[in-house]
Design a protein around this motif. Structure first.
Motif, PDB file in Angstrom:
ATOM      1  N   GLU A   1      14.703  11.509  -2.112  1.00  0.00           N
ATOM      2  CA  GLU A   1      15.090  10.101  -1.971  1.00  0.00           C
ATOM      3  C   GLU A   1      16.254   9.827  -2.920  1.00  0.00           C
ATOM      4  O   GLU A   1      16.098   9.872  -4.140  1.00  0.00           O
TER       5      GLU A   1
ATOM      6  N   ASP B   1       0.838  -1.209   0.000  1.00  0.00           N
ATOM      7  CA  ASP B   1       0.000   0.000   0.000  1.00  0.00           C
ATOM      8  C   ASP B   1       0.869   1.254   0.000  1.00  0.00           C
ATOM      9  O   ASP B   1       1.963   1.263   0.572  1.00  0.00           O
TER      10      ASP B   1
ATOM     11  N   VAL C   1       5.263  12.611  -6.829  1.00  0.00           N
ATOM     12  CA  VAL C   1       6.714  12.542  -6.904  1.00  0.00           C
ATOM     13  C   VAL C   1       7.193  12.940  -8.295  1.00  0.00           C
ATOM     14  O   VAL C   1       6.487  12.710  -9.291  1.00  0.00           O
TER      15      VAL C   1
ATOM     16  N   ASP D   1       0.382   0.271 -10.933  1.00  0.00           N
ATOM     17  CA  ASP D   1      -0.594   1.247 -10.422  1.00  0.00           C
ATOM     18  C   ASP D   1      -0.346   2.673 -10.875  1.00  0.00           C
ATOM     19  O   ASP D   1      -1.053   3.581 -10.432  1.00  0.00           O
TER      20      ASP D   1
HETATM   21  O1  LIG Z   1       7.451   1.400  -9.494  1.00  0.00           O
HETATM   22  P1  LIG Z   1       7.036   1.319  -8.062  1.00  0.00           P
HETATM   23  O2  LIG Z   1       7.461   0.056  -7.381  1.00  0.00           O
HETATM   24  O3  LIG Z   1       5.594   1.593  -7.852  1.00  0.00           O
HETATM   25  O4  LIG Z   1       7.823   2.525  -7.345  1.00  0.00           O
HETATM   26  C1  LIG Z   1       7.452   3.874  -7.675  1.00  0.00           C
HETATM   27  C2  LIG Z   1       7.994   4.812  -6.618  1.00  0.00           C
HETATM   28  O5  LIG Z   1       7.461   4.343  -5.373  1.00  0.00           O
HETATM   29  C3  LIG Z   1       7.862   5.042  -4.194  1.00  0.00           C
HETATM   30  O6  LIG Z   1       7.153   6.262  -4.126  1.00  0.00           O
HETATM   31  C4  LIG Z   1       5.758   6.083  -4.040  1.00  0.00           C
HETATM   32  O7  LIG Z   1       5.452   5.293  -2.863  1.00  0.00           O
HETATM   33  C5  LIG Z   1       5.757   5.936  -1.604  1.00  0.00           C
HETATM   34  C6  LIG Z   1       5.483   4.921  -0.501  1.00  0.00           C
HETATM   35  O8  LIG Z   1       4.160   4.498  -0.553  1.00  0.00           O
HETATM   36  C7  LIG Z   1       4.917   7.192  -1.481  1.00  0.00           C
HETATM   37  O9  LIG Z   1       5.181   7.845  -0.243  1.00  0.00           O
HETATM   38  C8  LIG Z   1       5.225   8.130  -2.657  1.00  0.00           C
HETATM   39  O10 LIG Z   1       4.366   9.264  -2.628  1.00  0.00           O
HETATM   40  C9  LIG Z   1       5.017   7.406  -3.997  1.00  0.00           C
HETATM   41  O11 LIG Z   1       5.442   8.208  -5.074  1.00  0.00           O
HETATM   42  C10 LIG Z   1       9.355   5.214  -4.133  1.00  0.00           C
HETATM   43  O12 LIG Z   1       9.684   6.056  -3.066  1.00  0.00           O
HETATM   44  C11 LIG Z   1       9.975   5.673  -5.428  1.00  0.00           C
HETATM   45  O13 LIG Z   1      11.379   5.586  -5.345  1.00  0.00           O
HETATM   46  C12 LIG Z   1       9.501   4.752  -6.558  1.00  0.00           C
HETATM   47  O14 LIG Z   1      10.046   5.161  -7.807  1.00  0.00           O
END
Ligand SMILES: O=P(O)(O)OC[C@H]1O[C@H](O[C@H]2O[C@H](CO)[C@@H](O)[C@H](O)[C@H]2O)[C@H](O)[C@@H](O)[C@@H]1O
Ligand SMILES: [Mg+2]
Length: 287
Positions: A140, A45, A183, A216
């Motif tokens: 990050e 999630d 992001v 997603d």
């Molecule tokens: O390709 P994914 O596995 O879906 O990763 C995409 C990015 O996910 C993360 O950021 C997202 O999730 C965080 C935790 O739930 C949330 O706080 C943030 O707002 C989302 O953008 C991760 O931090 C990134 O590095 C990934 O690229």
């Protein structure tokens, strides 16, 4: 056996039909399908910050069991850096494409990594310093990529976008700007999630199988396009405000986790053992 073709039942279908189709396909035809799974927002999630995500304790074991059922044809395709993805699912090491496809661990365990140059280190340092002006914005550092998250400070969205466009120019043409859920990321341009899926499909045990991609976010649309073109199936989790190329929708990550658990344990005749009771010899291997 009648082939479980998603197009035969007339997509798009409702979320419940997608779940039943997925469980059925993976359990009845495990040799026919290859499964590609996004992490954030799909397997786990969405949380307020990158490090606040919670991996349900049974999830790693279910993924490994499912991978074994598919003879190893399961890969994670994520925006996370590869070591971070491994940490989430330890002690197992599944095939993972990280940084939106820019780095990739193959089935044999070898890694095609991408290193941060000293010039990119300077870009990251400059971004981190600039972020001091945006309270609540999180930077990050992902090695060869960097993300600026405004989930906790949406009022800074436009500033962050402008800054990321500027730092992208500083980073140069080997990089691209990736938009995502609250992001902006600067990531290597050399690959994307779609090309990572294509690369896996050239290798055993993925080769010759029809791909199913589940994600997603906008970054997952590249894999949806590829798997659709290859006669596979694509499923998006929940909302798709900007539209989607996915052929089906599943309502939530929790619904998907339950479907994957069912597919992992079907026919066992017993509840699947918890991840901690699976042999650690599976580390680095899934089949
Ligand atoms: O390709 P994914 O596995 O879906 O990763 C995409 C990015 O996910 C993360 O950021 C997202 O999730 C965080 C935790 O739930 C949330 O706080 C943030 O707002 C989302 O953008 C991760 O931090 C990134 O590095 C990934 O690229
Ligand atoms: Mg995601």
């Amino acid at each position: 056996m009648q082939h479980l073709d998603p197009s035969q039942s007339g997509t798009p279908e409702g979320p419940l039909q997608q779940i039943e189709w997925l469980v059925d396909a993976l359990t009845r035809e495990p040799d026919a399908w290859a499964l590609f799974l996004d992490i954030d927002g799909t397997l786990v999630d969405i949380a307020p910050s990158p490090d606040a995500i919670v991996v349900p304790p049974d999830l790693p074991g279910h993924l490994v069991a499912l991978s074994r059922r598919l003879n190893g044809a399961l890969a994670l395709v994520t925006g996370r850096a590869l070591p971070y993805a491994d940490k989430l699912f330890q002690p197992y090491e599944l095939p993972v494409a990280g940084l939106h496809g820019a780095e990739r661990r193959m089935v044999d365990g070898s890694v095609d990594a991408v290193a941060a140059t000293s010039a990119f280190e300077e870009v990251k340092a400059a971004l981190a310093a600039a972020a001091g002006q945006w309270p609540g914005v999180l930077v990050e550092d992902k090695g060869a990529a960097v993300a600026a998250h405004y989930r906790q400070a949406p009022e800074w969205r436009d500033e962050v976008e402008k800054a990321m466009e500027f730092y992208l120019l500083q980073a140069g043409s080997d990089f691209t700007l990736q938009r995502g859920k609250m992001v902006f990321e600067i990531r290597p341009a050399r690959a994307n999630k779609g090309s990572a899926v294509q690369s896996y499909l050239e290798e055993a045990p993925f080769r010759g199988r029809r791909p199913i991609a589940i994600g997603d976010d906008v970054t997952d649309e590249e894999m949806f396009r590829i798997v659709n073109r290859m006669g596979g199936h694509s499923i998006r989790i929940a909302d798709a405000p900007g539209g989607t190329e996915a052929r089906g929708i599943i309502a939530s990550a929790e619904d998907l986790r339950q479907a994957l658990a069912r597919a992992a344990t079907a026919g066992d005749g017993s509840e699947f053992p918890s991840s901690t009771s699976l042999p650690s010899s599976l580390k680095g291997r899934t089949a």
